[in-house]
Design an enzyme around this catalytic site. Structure first.
Site, mmCIF file in Angstrom:
data_model
loop_
_atom_site.group_PDB
_atom_site.id
_atom_site.type_symbol
_atom_site.label_atom_id
_atom_site.label_comp_id
_atom_site.label_asym_id
_atom_site.label_seq_id
_atom_site.Cartn_x
_atom_site.Cartn_y
_atom_site.Cartn_z
ATOM 1 N N MET A 1 -4.012 -6.702 -7.170
ATOM 2 C CA MET A 1 -3.475 -7.792 -7.986
ATOM 3 C C MET A 1 -4.542 -8.759 -8.486
ATOM 4 O O MET A 1 -4.363 -9.977 -8.396
ATOM 5 C CB MET A 1 -2.437 -8.570 -7.173
ATOM 6 C CG MET A 1 -1.248 -7.748 -6.799
ATOM 7 S SD MET A 1 -0.392 -7.174 -8.275
ATOM 8 C CE MET A 1 1.035 -6.445 -7.555
ATOM 9 N N LEU B 1 -10.301 -7.407 -13.077
ATOM 10 C CA LEU B 1 -11.755 -7.221 -12.957
ATOM 11 C C LEU B 1 -12.414 -7.581 -14.286
ATOM 12 O O LEU B 1 -11.854 -7.343 -15.357
ATOM 13 C CB LEU B 1 -12.046 -5.765 -12.575
ATOM 14 C CG LEU B 1 -11.515 -5.373 -11.186
ATOM 15 C CD1 LEU B 1 -11.414 -3.861 -11.045
ATOM 16 C CD2 LEU B 1 -12.378 -5.965 -10.080
ATOM 17 N N GLY C 1 0.772 -1.241 0.000
ATOM 18 C CA GLY C 1 0.000 0.000 0.000
ATOM 19 C C GLY C 1 0.797 1.281 0.000
ATOM 20 O O GLY C 1 0.325 2.307 0.509
ATOM 21 N N THR C 2 1.993 1.279 -0.598
ATOM 22 C CA THR C 2 2.732 2.542 -0.633
ATOM 23 C C THR C 2 2.042 3.551 -1.555
ATOM 24 O O THR C 2 2.095 4.758 -1.300
ATOM 25 C CB THR C 2 4.196 2.343 -1.073
ATOM 26 O OG1 THR C 2 4.219 1.774 -2.381
ATOM 27 C CG2 THR C 2 4.947 1.458 -0.101
ATOM 28 N N ASN C 3 1.380 3.054 -2.597
ATOM 29 C CA ASN C 3 0.622 3.990 -3.448
ATOM 30 C C ASN C 3 -0.594 4.534 -2.700
ATOM 31 O O ASN C 3 -0.952 5.703 -2.856
ATOM 32 C CB ASN C 3 0.211 3.305 -4.751
ATOM 33 C CG ASN C 3 1.341 3.314 -5.762
ATOM 34 O OD1 ASN C 3 1.723 4.360 -6.261
ATOM 35 N ND2 ASN C 3 1.893 2.144 -6.043
ATOM 36 N N HIS D 1 0.431 1.637 -13.411
ATOM 37 C CA HIS D 1 1.252 0.522 -13.904
ATOM 38 C C HIS D 1 2.710 0.981 -13.970
ATOM 39 O O HIS D 1 2.999 2.072 -14.470
ATOM 40 C CB HIS D 1 0.761 0.093 -15.306
ATOM 41 C CG HIS D 1 1.545 -1.051 -15.849
ATOM 42 N ND1 HIS D 1 1.345 -2.348 -15.427
ATOM 43 C CD2 HIS D 1 2.573 -1.090 -16.741
ATOM 44 C CE1 HIS D 1 2.205 -3.136 -16.043
ATOM 45 N NE2 HIS D 1 2.956 -2.404 -16.841
ATOM 46 N N ASN E 1 -5.837 3.022 -12.807
ATOM 47 C CA ASN E 1 -4.818 2.099 -12.312
ATOM 48 C C ASN E 1 -3.440 2.706 -12.544
ATOM 49 O O ASN E 1 -3.248 3.469 -13.485
ATOM 50 C CB ASN E 1 -4.922 0.774 -13.094
ATOM 51 C CG ASN E 1 -3.869 -0.236 -12.678
ATOM 52 O OD1 ASN E 1 -3.664 -0.495 -11.486
ATOM 53 N ND2 ASN E 1 -3.172 -0.818 -13.646
#
Ligand code: GRF
Length: 205
Positions: A95, A98, A16-18, A114, A112
């Site tokens: 990860m 969907l 969860g660093t983002n 990437h 998202n």
């Protein structure tokens, strides 16, 4: 006023660093048109959940495994998002892919991050360290990160923001991953969250 802001849900699976970059950006005012209202993890002991708790943000764990199928997982997720009036979904190290049913339901409302310059090193199988290994194997001199809309094609939606990062002589996949996160992902994800939230607000007016 907080109640007029776009309600954001962040979907996570790991460290969860983002997510942390998004939380910090809301605190510092970089994100001002939206507010992180919910964190959903598909991994029950993800450290991202602790980050949400520390920031006082509601969180949930929902998984395909415990709900029995991808369909049941997505139905439950939709129910939880709708119940809270979520208007923007941010995948931040989430990860799991969907389905088209889900991505169409939230068309232009899912973004998202990437860790490469799309269209390089993206799509099925390109996640985590693999992306950076592939960039080094190929010998590219510049890589980076991309924030894009999510549609039914993995990493195939319209690009919102990109930032380039130079590859250094002695880079390993691990050193490159860290630098791409620090220089690119943690910067362009919050900026994109603000950009898209502001657009959603403008459409409301
Ligand atoms: C990041 O490299 C992101 O680009 C990728 O997964 C990693 C997640 O890291 N999709 P974190 O959970 O945000 O720390």
């Amino acid at each position: 006023m907080k109640q007029n802001k776009v309600k954001i849900a962040v979907l996570v699976s790991g460290g969860g660093t983002n997510l942390q970059a998004l939380i910090d950006a809301e605190h510092s005012g970089i994100i001002k048109s939206g507010t992180i209202s919910l964190v959903v993890s598909n991994v029950k002991d993800a450290y991202a959940l602790t980050r949400a708790e520390n920031a006082g943000i509601e969180s949930l764990t929902l998984s395909k495994k415990s709900l029995g199928s991808q369909d049941a997982f997505e139905d439950k997720l939709i129910e939880e998002l709708d119940r809270r009036g979520i208007e923007l979904i941010i995948l931040a190290g989430f990860m799991s892919i969907l389905s088209e049913k889900f991505t169409r339901r939230f068309a232009d409302r899912i973004i998202n991050v990437h860790p490469s310059l799309i269209p390089s090193f993206c799509g099925k199988g390109f996640y985590g360290l693999r992306v950076h290994e592939a960039a080094l194997e190929y010998g590219v001199k510049v890589t980076g990160a991309t924030v894009h809309f999510v549609n039914e094609i993995p990493d195939g939606g319209k690009i919102i923001m990109q930032k380039a990062v130079k590859i250094l002589e002695n880079d390993t996949p691990e050193t490159l991953q860290k630098r791409v996160m620090k220089i690119a992902e943690w910067k362009i994800l919050p900026l994109s969250a603000e950009k898209i939230s502001a657009q959603i607000l403008a459409k409301r007016a």
